[in-house]
Motif scaffolding. Structure first.
Motif, PDB file in Angstrom:
ATOM      1  N   UNK A 179       0.839  -1.202   0.000  1.00 56.52           N
ATOM      2  CA  UNK A 179       0.000   0.000   0.000  1.00 56.52           C
ATOM      3  C   UNK A 179       0.875   1.255   0.000  1.00 56.52           C
ATOM      4  N   UNK A 180       1.885   1.215   0.839  1.00 60.06           N
ATOM      5  CA  UNK A 180       2.809   2.350   0.962  1.00 60.06           C
ATOM      6  C   UNK A 180       3.547   2.587  -0.367  1.00 60.06           C
ATOM      7  N   UNK A 181       4.039   1.495  -0.965  1.00 62.49           N
ATOM      8  CA  UNK A 181       4.799   1.604  -2.209  1.00 62.49           C
ATOM      9  C   UNK A 181       3.949   2.154  -3.343  1.00 62.49           C
ATOM     10  N   UNK A 182       2.733   1.594  -3.506  1.00 69.39           N
ATOM     11  CA  UNK A 182       1.852   2.063  -4.576  1.00 69.39           C
ATOM     12  C   UNK A 182       1.450   3.515  -4.328  1.00 69.39           C
ATOM     13  N   UNK A 183       1.151   3.826  -3.058  1.00 64.68           N
ATOM     14  CA  UNK A 183       0.748   5.193  -2.701  1.00 64.68           C
ATOM     15  C   UNK A 183       1.851   6.184  -3.022  1.00 64.68           C
ATOM     16  N   UNK A 184       3.080   5.814  -2.714  1.00 67.95           N
ATOM     17  CA  UNK A 184       4.222   6.699  -2.971  1.00 67.95           C
ATOM     18  C   UNK A 184       4.358   6.987  -4.470  1.00 67.95           C
ATOM     19  N   UNK A 185       4.254   5.919  -5.278  1.00 73.77           N
ATOM     20  CA  UNK A 185       4.410   6.103  -6.732  1.00 73.77           C
ATOM     21  C   UNK A 185       3.280   6.984  -7.280  1.00 73.77           C
ATOM     22  N   UNK A 186       2.058   6.776  -6.781  1.00 76.69           N
ATOM     23  CA  UNK A 186       0.930   7.592  -7.247  1.00 76.69           C
ATOM     24  C   UNK A 186       1.182   9.062  -6.910  1.00 76.69           C
ATOM     25  N   UNK A 187       1.643   9.305  -5.686  1.00 82.56           N
ATOM     26  CA  UNK A 187       1.897  10.691  -5.258  1.00 82.56           C
ATOM     27  C   UNK A 187       2.987  11.323  -6.136  1.00 82.56           C
ATOM     28  N   UNK A 188       4.065  10.577  -6.341  1.00 82.76           N
ATOM     29  CA  UNK A 188       5.190  11.133  -7.105  1.00 82.76           C
ATOM     30  C   UNK A 188       4.817  11.347  -8.572  1.00 82.76           C
ATOM     31  N   UNK A 189       4.041  10.417  -9.142  1.00 83.21           N
ATOM     32  CA  UNK A 189       3.745  10.514 -10.578  1.00 83.21           C
ATOM     33  C   UNK A 189       2.600  11.473 -10.893  1.00 83.21           C
ATOM     34  N   UNK A 190       1.665  11.628  -9.964  1.00 83.35           N
ATOM     35  CA  UNK A 190       0.514  12.476 -10.289  1.00 83.35           C
ATOM     36  C   UNK A 190       0.636  13.873  -9.676  1.00 83.35           C
ATOM     37  N   UNK A 191       1.397  14.006  -8.592  1.00 85.03           N
ATOM     38  CA  UNK A 191       1.532  15.317  -7.954  1.00 85.03           C
ATOM     39  C   UNK A 191       2.764  16.045  -8.458  1.00 85.03           C
ATOM     40  N   UNK A 192       3.016  17.170  -7.844  1.00 84.38           N
ATOM     41  CA  UNK A 192       4.178  17.955  -8.272  1.00 84.38           C
ATOM     42  C   UNK A 192       5.401  17.687  -7.400  1.00 84.38           C
ATOM     43  N   UNK A 193       5.210  16.744  -6.470  1.00 82.31           N
ATOM     44  CA  UNK A 193       6.298  16.415  -5.550  1.00 82.31           C
ATOM     45  C   UNK A 193       7.520  15.920  -6.339  1.00 82.31           C
ATOM     46  N   UNK A 194       8.628  16.513  -6.121  1.00 82.38           N
ATOM     47  CA  UNK A 194       9.901  16.138  -6.762  1.00 82.38           C
ATOM     48  C   UNK A 194       9.817  16.178  -8.287  1.00 82.38           C
ATOM     49  N   UNK A 195       8.871  16.926  -8.813  1.00 85.31           N
ATOM     50  CA  UNK A 195       8.715  17.003 -10.268  1.00 85.31           C
ATOM     51  C   UNK A 195      10.039  17.451 -10.914  1.00 85.31           C
ATOM     52  N   UNK A 196      10.504  16.686 -11.871  1.00 81.63           N
ATOM     53  CA  UNK A 196      11.737  17.036 -12.567  1.00 81.63           C
ATOM     54  C   UNK A 196      12.993  16.521 -11.889  1.00 81.63           C
ATOM     55  N   UNK A 197      12.864  15.974 -10.679  1.00 77.00           N
ATOM     56  CA  UNK A 197      14.064  15.474  -9.980  1.00 77.00           C
ATOM     57  C   UNK A 197      14.547  14.200 -10.667  1.00 77.00           C
ATOM     58  N   UNK A 198      15.830  14.132 -10.978  1.00 75.49           N
ATOM     59  CA  UNK A 198      16.356  12.993 -11.743  1.00 75.49           C
ATOM     60  C   UNK A 198      16.289  11.689 -10.956  1.00 75.49           C
TER      61      UNK A 198
END
Lengths: 382, 33
Positions: A179-198
């Motif tokens: 749950x944690x892993x999927x949630x993290x990926x959803x947050x990173x891919x859909x939100x602006x969190x760390x957007x553009x970070x390599x």
């Protein structure tokens, strides 16, 4: 269209050609008997109870044949019982498990634990009978079959049996981490969190490698989808993690229109990234070549599904290299594929994922279908 | 020439891995039948 029609035809053929007869296994279960009479057949439980007789000596014992659910699909569990209700023989003459895994059950003496037990014994897995790690779903399937069979034998003999322990729903650390892993990926891919970070893929790839690969040895495999397609899903109560992984990834892909597994959580993707880092190779085919090779993974997916549907055997679709790599069990051919794939990943970035992975191809089909459906409704609205 | 060599290398890897995958799937089907 031709692929869909051929898969539908293969599915129908597999469904109609399935042979449920068990008579050929009876003699092996009760060697002293010369004749077998069917006493009881339960279509709901898919169980047959036979009595074994000898012309001179009379009743020699009973044989039960029952269908259990393994990792790769149904398996026929045949048990020979003495006329007093002792378990004499236990075999699984027909199953769809992958050979290296089923061999674990045989080699670790799982079936032998039952011999000599009585129909009145509890026979509960993990309490009276040890399950086998590395082949847990198969051992649960066999155990479930023996428990069903014992009920019918005890009823026939008029014995009282201990009450069944309700199957425990196992919800623990693995499910929470998923749950944690999927949630993290959803947050990173859909939100602006760390957007553009390599480095934004790195934490989830590392997480997938450690949790799904090394610890659980259960990356998403095509067979996890195929088992539903052919109608043999694993029992839910001891496979919550698997249900969460399959439906979590599928559901998120269909709902949000992005693949949250491939290149983000897949442990084999992490392995390939590591292999590529070793060489730093910059070999890339040109666009025309890439397009020419794109059909290979669709063709492979189609062939595996076609055979799995025809033979109603989901384990045919286990050809991914990670199965052998993370479980350290596989045939020679599977190990050769691991070697070729790792070598390929050193030379070509994300080699398996880009050109061959059936899970990625399936999720791509889901994304394409979603795009078409949403485009259709958007066009109608306008 | 370099581009063509790259295409050949990738194609060779893909075809070898695909052939082994097909072999794995077919050997399972043959074993069952």
């Amino acid at each position: 269209l031709a692929a869909v029609i051929s898969l539908a035809a293969a599915w129908a053929y597999g469904y109609l050609a399935y042979d449920p007869s068990v008579e050929r296994y009876l003699a092996g279960a009760l060697a002293d008997a010369t004749k077998f009479n069917l006493l009881c057949f339960d279509s709901g439980e898919k169980l047959c109870l036979f009595e074994g007789r000898d012309d001179q000596k009379g009743l020699m014992g009973y044989v039960t044949a029952v269908e259990g659910r393994g990792y790769g699909g149904p398996m026929v569990i045949v048990v020979g019982w003495s006329k007093e209700g002792s378990l004499l023989t236990l075999s699984v003459p027909k199953h769809k498990e992958d050979a290296p895994w089923f061999r674990i059950l045989e080699n670790r003496g799982f079936l032998g634990q039952y011999i000599g037990k009585k129909d009145t014994d509890p026979l509960e897995l993990t309490r009276d009978i040890d399950s086998v790690s590395g082949a847990t779903i198969s051992s649960y399937g066999v155990a479930e079959g023996v428990l069903k069979a014992r009920e019918f034998v005890a009823k026939q003999l008029g014995h009282r049996i201990p009450p069944r322990v309700a199957p425990a729903v196992t919800l623990g650390l693995a499910e929470m981490l998923l749950l944690l892993g999927l949630g993290w990926v959803v947050v990173v891919r859909t939100g602006r969190l760390f957007s553009g970070a390599w480095w934004r893929r790195d934490p989830s790839l590392m997480f997938g490698f450690v949790v799904l690969g090394i610890w659980l040895g259960q990356p998403l495999s095509l067979t996890n989808f195929t088992s539903w397609f052919v109608g043999y899903p694993p029992p839910w109560h001891n496979n919550i993690f698997l249900y969460g992984l399959v439906f979590g990834v599928l559901g998120l892909t269909a709902a949000l229109g992005k693949n949250f597994y491939c290149f983000w959580l897949c442990p084999f993707s992490a392995v390939q990234e590591g292999a590529h880092l070793l060489t730093g190779s910059r070999i890339q085919p040109n666009e025309a070549c890439r397009r020419r090779l794109a059909w290979v993974r669709y063709l492979l997916l189609w062939l595996a599904l076609l055979l799995a549907f025809m033979f109603r055997t989901p384990s045919f679709t286990i050809y991914e290299p990670w199965t052998a790599l993370f479980t350290l069990k596989g045939t020679e051919a599977q190990w050769v594929l691991v070697a070729v794939t790792l070598l390929g990943a050193m030379v070509v970035h994300n080699f398996w994922c880009t050109y061959l992975c059936p899970v990625g191809t399936l999720l791509e089909i889901v994304l394409k279908a979603r795009f078409r459906i949403t485009s259709f409704f958007r066009a109608r609205k306008e | 020439v370099k581009e063509r060599a790259q295409d050949i290398i990738v194609t060779a890897f893909v075809l070898v891995a695909a052939i082994i995958s097909v072999f794995i799937v077919l050997s399972k089907a043959l074993a069952l039948s």
